[in-house]
Design an enzyme around this catalytic site. Structure first.
Site, PDB file in Angstrom:
ATOM      1  N   CYS A 129     -46.796 -44.648  57.139  1.00  0.00           N
ATOM      2  CA  CYS A 129     -45.739 -44.915  58.133  1.00  0.00           C
ATOM      3  C   CYS A 129     -45.623 -46.410  58.407  1.00  0.00           C
ATOM      4  CB  CYS A 129     -46.068 -44.160  59.419  1.00  0.00           C
ATOM      5  SG  CYS A 129     -45.035 -44.621  60.830  1.00  0.00           S
ATOM      6  N   GLY A 177     -43.560 -45.124  67.507  1.00  0.00           N
ATOM      7  CA  GLY A 177     -44.552 -44.776  68.509  1.00  0.00           C
ATOM      8  C   GLY A 177     -44.913 -43.309  68.573  1.00  0.00           C
ATOM      9  N   GLU A 178     -46.028 -43.054  69.244  1.00  0.00           N
ATOM     10  CA  GLU A 178     -46.511 -41.688  69.441  1.00  0.00           C
ATOM     11  C   GLU A 178     -46.249 -41.311  70.905  1.00  0.00           C
ATOM     12  OE1 GLU A 178     -47.623 -38.913  67.955  1.00  0.00           O
ATOM     13  OE2 GLU A 178     -47.867 -38.192  70.005  1.00  0.00           O
ATOM     14  N   SER A 207     -41.833 -35.190  69.034  1.00  0.00           N
ATOM     15  CA  SER A 207     -42.597 -35.111  67.784  1.00  0.00           C
ATOM     16  C   SER A 207     -43.946 -35.785  68.001  1.00  0.00           C
ATOM     17  CB  SER A 207     -41.822 -35.830  66.673  1.00  0.00           C
ATOM     18  OG  SER A 207     -42.565 -35.835  65.471  1.00  0.00           O
ATOM     19  N   LEU A 231     -47.753 -32.599  60.550  1.00  0.00           N
ATOM     20  CA  LEU A 231     -49.020 -32.065  60.014  1.00  0.00           C
ATOM     21  C   LEU A 231     -49.452 -32.788  58.736  1.00  0.00           C
ATOM     22  CD1 LEU A 231     -50.763 -29.736  61.189  1.00  0.00           C
ATOM     23  CD2 LEU A 231     -49.934 -28.336  59.306  1.00  0.00           C
ATOM     24  N   CYS A 349     -36.850 -41.716  58.738  1.00  0.00           N
ATOM     25  CA  CYS A 349     -38.125 -41.389  59.371  1.00  0.00           C
ATOM     26  C   CYS A 349     -39.255 -42.197  58.757  1.00  0.00           C
ATOM     27  CB  CYS A 349     -38.424 -39.908  59.187  1.00  0.00           C
ATOM     28  SG  CYS A 349     -38.175 -38.983  60.689  1.00  0.00           S
TER      29      CYS A 349
HETATM   30  N1  SAH Z   1     -45.586 -40.472  66.227  1.00  0.00           N
HETATM   31  C1  SAH Z   1     -44.795 -39.304  66.160  1.00  0.00           C
HETATM   32  C2  SAH Z   1     -43.301 -39.560  66.167  1.00  0.00           C
HETATM   33  C3  SAH Z   1     -42.793 -40.749  65.387  1.00  0.00           C
HETATM   34  S1  SAH Z   1     -42.954 -40.621  63.631  1.00  0.00           S
HETATM   35  C4  SAH Z   1     -45.191 -38.477  64.948  1.00  0.00           C
HETATM   36  O1  SAH Z   1     -45.913 -38.982  64.101  1.00  0.00           O
HETATM   37  O2  SAH Z   1     -44.786 -37.314  64.886  1.00  0.00           O
HETATM   38  C5  SAH Z   1     -41.615 -39.508  63.259  1.00  0.00           C
HETATM   39  C6  SAH Z   1     -41.782 -38.718  61.980  1.00  0.00           C
HETATM   40  O3  SAH Z   1     -41.703 -39.574  60.829  1.00  0.00           O
HETATM   41  C7  SAH Z   1     -43.121 -37.996  61.872  1.00  0.00           C
HETATM   42  O4  SAH Z   1     -42.911 -36.663  61.498  1.00  0.00           O
HETATM   43  C8  SAH Z   1     -43.808 -38.790  60.784  1.00  0.00           C
HETATM   44  O5  SAH Z   1     -44.786 -38.037  60.145  1.00  0.00           O
HETATM   45  C9  SAH Z   1     -42.671 -39.146  59.889  1.00  0.00           C
HETATM   46  N2  SAH Z   1     -42.948 -40.232  58.940  1.00  0.00           N
HETATM   47  C10 SAH Z   1     -43.734 -41.300  59.141  1.00  0.00           C
HETATM   48  N3  SAH Z   1     -43.709 -42.108  58.056  1.00  0.00           N
HETATM   49  C11 SAH Z   1     -42.880 -41.513  57.150  1.00  0.00           C
HETATM   50  C12 SAH Z   1     -42.423 -41.894  55.853  1.00  0.00           C
HETATM   51  N4  SAH Z   1     -42.802 -43.029  55.282  1.00  0.00           N
HETATM   52  N5  SAH Z   1     -41.574 -41.054  55.228  1.00  0.00           N
HETATM   53  C13 SAH Z   1     -41.148 -39.919  55.828  1.00  0.00           C
HETATM   54  N6  SAH Z   1     -41.521 -39.525  57.054  1.00  0.00           N
HETATM   55  C14 SAH Z   1     -42.390 -40.325  57.718  1.00  0.00           C
HETATM   56 FE1  SF4 Z   2     -46.218 -43.449  62.509  1.00  0.00          FE
HETATM   57 FE2  SF4 Z   2     -46.187 -41.295  64.138  1.00  0.00          FE
HETATM   58 FE3  SF4 Z   2     -48.425 -41.950  62.735  1.00  0.00          FE
HETATM   59 FE4  SF4 Z   2     -47.631 -43.498  64.763  1.00  0.00          FE
HETATM   60  S1  SF4 Z   2     -48.331 -41.390  64.885  1.00  0.00           S
HETATM   61  S2  SF4 Z   2     -48.354 -44.191  62.753  1.00  0.00           S
HETATM   62  S3  SF4 Z   2     -45.395 -43.379  64.579  1.00  0.00           S
HETATM   63  S4  SF4 Z   2     -46.415 -41.298  61.904  1.00  0.00           S
END
Ligand code: SAH
Ligand code: SF4
Length: 363
Positions: A129, A177-178, A207, A231, A349
């Site tokens: 991410c 962010g989370e 999320s 997940l 995303c």
């Molecule tokens: N922190 C939260 C919400 C923000 S991230 C979370 O992780 O759920 C939003 C979504 O983007 C999450 O489902 C995450 O797994 C997804 N995501 C993160 N990096 C990604 C990437 N490089 N490609 C596709 N989805 C990604």
């Molecule tokens: Fe990215 Fe969500 Fe993981 Fe944070 S928790 S690093 S926003 S995928």
């Protein structure tokens, strides 16, 4: 593991008179000498019929509008980029203290979805991410979260996306962010969106990567918002290698918290699964995922990895994603392969990442 959850710096050096940074119930204090009904009028402009510019708040006297002036929003809109032939819009917002965060508005024929940020950066460091790779800057205030929603609503009312509704139909906490690591402020943002703006809880999806105490607290709240669990892996070893916080909140705990949410709210959980070539896209993971999804009665969303500058993993080929989806479907799991919006403007995303101090080129 040094993970910043609720704690963290909140050095918000903003003008104290920014209305979105006040509780909607305390606008009287902000207005001081004004008659009490002015606070009601301002509340309506901020939360019911938001406008991009204070000039359009026609029921307020000119001197009051002048006083609010350019401090209507708690941010400057540093750039607005359009992708997907104009149907996806990404905003980069910059707070007075320099913190930067993004929101992405996606227009479809029958709905509009806004993807919002809950933190500037993220401390949880998921390997794939871009936000995680950037690190944590600070939590966003409730007013900064809700202002992203108000801004998009004002934009849709005043400018709009051709071929899409003029109103905001969905909000997802899938930006930077989370959200459940910034619980109190996200909770207050949800309260304002639902109880003050009048949005339906069903229009909102939180999320989370799996902050178990946050899921349990959300379970106790009065609002049946949708919960998405990111997940990405169906056993602890693989999951911890991709999502470090899994070490603190392993799969069994996460599953039980998610089940608790589902049972209390009656809202089907969705499982988000980013497909990474040779990492989590094999039949073995699909089999294990099918069992988890079946126990949880969850819907599975598969999404091909979106490329980010530092990601070692690459996206699964389309044929593999389809085979993975077919295997899940053959086990009676409800599965969708999500389309990726915003890739051409790095707005998909996981792609949101602001280079602090660098002024991006607006396009
Ligand atoms: N922190 C939260 C919400 C923000 S991230 C979370 O992780 O759920 C939003 C979504 O983007 C999450 O489902 C995450 O797994 C997804 N995501 C993160 N990096 C990604 C990437 N490089 N490609 C596709 N989805 C990604
Ligand atoms: Fe990215 Fe969500 Fe993981 Fe944070 S928790 S690093 S926003 S995928």
């Amino acid at each position: 593991m040094p993970i910043a959850l609720e704690a963290g710096s909140t050095r918000l050096e903003t003008k104290p008179d920014v209305p979105y940074l006040h509780s909607p119930e305390a606008l009287e204090d902000l207005l001081g000498d004004q008659p009490p009904y002015r606070a009601d009028q301002l509340r309506t402009w901020l939360y019911k019929t938001p406008v991009l510019d204070v000039v359009a708040m026609t029921s307020l006297p000119k001197d009051l509008r002048a006083r609010i002036g350019d401090s209507l929003w708690p941010f400057q809109v540093e750039s607005e980029q359009r992708g997907d032939s104009g149907t996806t819009i990404k905003w980069l917002f910059r707070a007075p203290d320099g913190a930067a965060y993004e929101a992405v508005l996606m227009g479809y024929p029958k709905r509009t979805t806004l993807c919002i940020s809950s933190q500037a950066g993220c401390a949880l460091g998921c390997t794939f991410c871009a936000t995680g790779q950037f690190g944590f800057e600070r939590h966003l205030e409730a007013g900064e979260i809700v202002a992203q929603v108000a801004y998009a609503r004002a934009f849709l009312r005043e400018i709009g996306i051709p071929g899409s509704p003029r109103r905001l139909t969905n909000v997802v906490f899938m930006g930077m962010g989370e959200p459940l690591a910034n619980y109190a402020r996200v909770r207050e943002a949800l309260r304002r969106m639902i109880e003050v703006m009048g949005m339906s809880a069903r229009a909102i999806t939180v999320s989370t990567v799996g902050v178990v105490p946050g899921i349990r607290r959300l379970t106790e709240e009065p609002w049946p918002v949708y919960l998405a669990i990111s997940l990405h892996a169906a056993d602890d070893e693989l999951r911890t290698s991709l999502v470090p916080i899994n070490k603190r909140y392993p799969l069994a705990d996460l599953e039980s918290a998610a089940m608790g949410y589902f049972e209390r709210k009656g809202r089907r959980i969705s499982i988000e699964w980013t497909m990474m070539d040779g990492v989590n896209d094999g039949d073995d993971q699909a089999e294990k995922l099918a069992r988890i999804a079946e126990r949880m009665g969850a819907h599975v969303n598969l999404i091909a990895l979106n490329p980010t500058p530092l990601t070692a993993e690459s996206a699964s080929p389309r044929a593999r994603i389809d085979a993975f989806a077919d295997l899940l479907a053959s086990r009676d799991v409800n599965v969708t392969v999500r389309d990726t919006r915003g890739r051409d403007i790095d707005a998909a995303c996981g792609q949101l990442r602001v280079i602090a101090g660098n002024k991006p080129v607006s396009g």
